[in-house]
Design a protein around this motif. Structure first.
Motif, PDB file in Angstrom:
ATOM      1  N   GLU A 221       0.842  -1.202   0.000  1.00 58.41           N
ATOM      2  CA  GLU A 221       0.000   0.000   0.000  1.00 58.41           C
ATOM      3  C   GLU A 221       0.874   1.248   0.000  1.00 58.41           C
ATOM      4  O   GLU A 221       0.567   2.253  -0.639  1.00 58.41           O
ATOM      5  N   THR A 227      -1.627  -4.130   2.386  1.00 62.16           N
ATOM      6  CA  THR A 227      -3.059  -4.412   2.534  1.00 62.16           C
ATOM      7  C   THR A 227      -3.303  -5.887   2.258  1.00 62.16           C
ATOM      8  O   THR A 227      -2.857  -6.426   1.243  1.00 62.16           O
ATOM      9  N   THR A 282      -5.226  -2.947   6.453  1.00 65.28           N
ATOM     10  CA  THR A 282      -3.958  -2.356   6.040  1.00 65.28           C
ATOM     11  C   THR A 282      -3.034  -2.378   7.246  1.00 65.28           C
ATOM     12  O   THR A 282      -3.388  -1.865   8.310  1.00 65.28           O
ATOM     13  N   ALA A 331      -6.271   3.981   7.983  1.00 66.14           N
ATOM     14  CA  ALA A 331      -7.013   2.767   7.581  1.00 66.14           C
ATOM     15  C   ALA A 331      -8.506   2.826   7.954  1.00 66.14           C
ATOM     16  O   ALA A 331      -9.369   2.669   7.079  1.00 66.14           O
ATOM     17  N   LEU A 362      -0.823   6.643   2.250  1.00 65.90           N
ATOM     18  CA  LEU A 362      -1.711   5.505   1.974  1.00 65.90           C
ATOM     19  C   LEU A 362      -2.855   5.939   1.067  1.00 65.90           C
ATOM     20  O   LEU A 362      -3.314   7.074   1.151  1.00 65.90           O
TER      21      LEU A 362
END
Ligand SMILES: Cc1cc2nc3c(=O)[nH]c(=O)nc-3n(C[C@H](O)[C@H](O)[C@H](O)COP(=O)(O)OP(=O)(O)OC[C@H]3O[C@@H](n4cnc5c(N)ncnc54)[C@H](O)[C@@H]3O)c2cc1C
Length: 482
Positions: A221, A227, A282, A331, A362
């Motif tokens: 990721e 992930t 993640t 996340a 991310l």
């Protein structure tokens, strides 16, 4: 009912349960003893009941975590531990003080005739030393350099030993606990406490066997962040039903090693429920378990315990949504964003994402797409921006938040914050104390159960704990004065 009211209600319920043994002791109608002797008994009655309540607080109850959040429950667990340790540590020494010394240390009034029962004294003192050791090792866990799993197992075993030794001491040496009703209550309470550990370490793993998942894919990721796609393992008996969760919640992931070996870790689901059977997490490399996540084999068996947490959207809420994330704290925020987008809800969204370097960002493309489609306004903030960086530089601090967050968001928005503890503390401080936003509109998720800044939610929790401790102390003094 607002979350704050609910939290206060739970704190009151906690206080009442903690006071139950003291109440039962009062109702026995025994003749009063010298103040310090009865105060010593009061400390033990309340302290031991708080100790047993600690098991329930760490017992992983979905309902409780969905109401007030697992991080707050665990912070409460830590704060109350200090208070109960203070009560139980002082308890034996009150018998030494001149004005209250009728029975001698650790004998309890059951030995008022002057005989010292050796075994109850011994179990009391061993429990006393173990309790100090348990709390000390919990407080300096990071500095001790022991594996988290090792610490957690020893914490659980130590707590059970203290409960059993404490029960023996209480029943054999306690002035009030020899009463059949109170003795039954204590025995039941210890059973419930141990049952809550069995629930986490035996019953949950057994239940998980019926819903096995497998790793479908592992994707990079960002820098040192991966992930994992998780899918139901139908061949191994998964019934093919969707995992029931709300966007923003987390699960404990247990990779198949030994069934009862504690190798599970909490991770937020970064997927949205609308994605169907497949789940996403993640994971950032942060230690011995997560460092090996990149090498996890496709097809590996995974068990999920969850969902937990209250980092979720309120049903039907269409107020402006401000998502502020740092590092892998993005996340659960991404799950919220994906959920709003997937459900087609017309809701203003702003994302403020902080990282050290560009390589750590991310979901960069997906966020850029959301921005291009007019679904969210995105601010990328880098502490170490590369040359020619177009986004924000520095940290999501007061100045940056003042610049990025609009008046209408301040007045009416809901703020979700997740990231490193220092970032959460700073952002919470700005939102609550500088912008004057009501605590109900600032929802934080902490990946570490450490206590945060006293100017934010930790401060409110500390206040609740101190008030509870004050009320309990008052009850103990009244008990000793009666
Ligand atoms: C509610 C919640 C949600 C999380 N979501 C994510 C996420 O989406 N992505 C992500 O990368 N990380 C997430 N984390 C953090 C993640 O759980 C830890 O980084 C991971 O467990 C570290 O394990 P380790 O063995 O690699 O490192 P270690 O060196 O063993 O642990 C580092 C620290 O992580 C914490 N930790 C380790 N194991 C556990 C455990 N079993 N239970 C609770 N805390 C533990 C401890 O504070 C420990 O000191 C979340 C944590 C919590 C509490």
């Amino acid at each position: 009912m607002t979350e704050t009211r609910l939290a206060w209600l739970l704190v009151c319920a906690y206080g009442l349960i903690a006071l139950l043994p003291l109440l039962l002791a009062t109702l026995q109608g025994l003749p009063p003893r010298p103040f310090l002797d009865d105060l010593a008994s009061g400390l033990a009655l309340v302290g031991f009941s708080m100790l047993l309540l600690e098991f329930l607080l760490s017992g992983r109850f979905k309902g409780l975590s969905a109401l007030v959040g697992m991080d707050r429950v665990m912070q409460f667990h830590q704060l109350m531990a200090w208070i109960l340790v203070a009560l139980l540590v002082i308890h034996p020494f009150l018998y030494y003080l001149p004005t209250g010394a009728t029975a001698g240390p650790m004998q309890g009034p059951a030995t008022e005739g002057g005989d010292i029962d050796f075994l109850p004294s011994l179990t009391g003192w061993i429990a006393w030393f173990l309790l100090l050791l348990l709390v000390f090792t919990a407080a300096v866990r990071d500095d001790l350099g022991i594996r988290y799993e090792t610490w957690r197992a020893s914490h659980g075993i130590g707590a059970v030993l203290i409960a059993l030794l404490g029960l023996h001491h209480t029943l054999e040496a306690g002035h009030y606990s020899g009463d059949p009703l109170l003795a039954t209550v204590w025995s039941l309470a210890v059973l419930i406490a141990i049952a809550s550990l069995i629930h986490v370490h035996l019953l949950i793993p057994l239940g998980q066997r019926r819903h096995p998942y497998r790793v479908g894919a592992v994707e990079k990721e960002a820098d040192r962040t991966w992930t994992l796609m998780l899918e139901p393992d139908r061949e191994a008996g998964h019934p093919g039903t969707p995992f029931p969760y709300l966007a923003g919640q987390f699960v404990w992931l247990r990779f198949q090693r030994a069934l009862f070996r504690i190798t599970e870790h909490p991770f937020s689901l970064s997927s949205a429920p609308s994605e169907g059977l497949q789940l996403r997490v993640t994971i950032k490399e942060a230690g011995d378990f997560t460092n090996g996540i990149r090498d996890i084999l496709i097809g590996s068996r995974v068990y999920l315990d969850g969902p937990y947490g209250n980092f979720t959207l309120q049903p039907g809420d269409i107020r402006p949504l401000v998502l502020i994330g740092g590092g892998v704290g993005m996340a659960p925020l991404m799950a919220l964003l994906r959920d709003v987008v997937a459900r087609g809800v017309s809701r203003h969204m702003r994302v403020i994402q902080g990282n050290n370097t560009e390589q750590e960002i991310l979901y960069r493309e997906e966020l850029a797409d959301s921005e291009a489609q007019g679904r969210a306004q995105v601010h990328q903030v880098l502490a170490e921006p590369p040359a020619g960086w177009q986004g924000e530089s520095g940290f999501p601090d007061g100045a940056l938040l003042t610049r990025c967050i609009s008046e209408s968001e301040r007045d009416n928005g809901v703020f979700y914050v997740c990231g490193p503890p220092a970032m959460i503390d700073a952002v919470e401080d700005t939102l609550l104390n500088r912008f004057g936003i009501a605590p109900e509109r600032v929802i934080c998720e902490r990946f570490r159960y450490t206590l945060g800044n006293r100017r934010g939610s930790t401060g409110r929790l500390l206040k609740a704990c101190l008030l509870t401790a004050g009320a309990l102390l008052l009850a103990m003094v009244l008990f000793a004065l009666r």
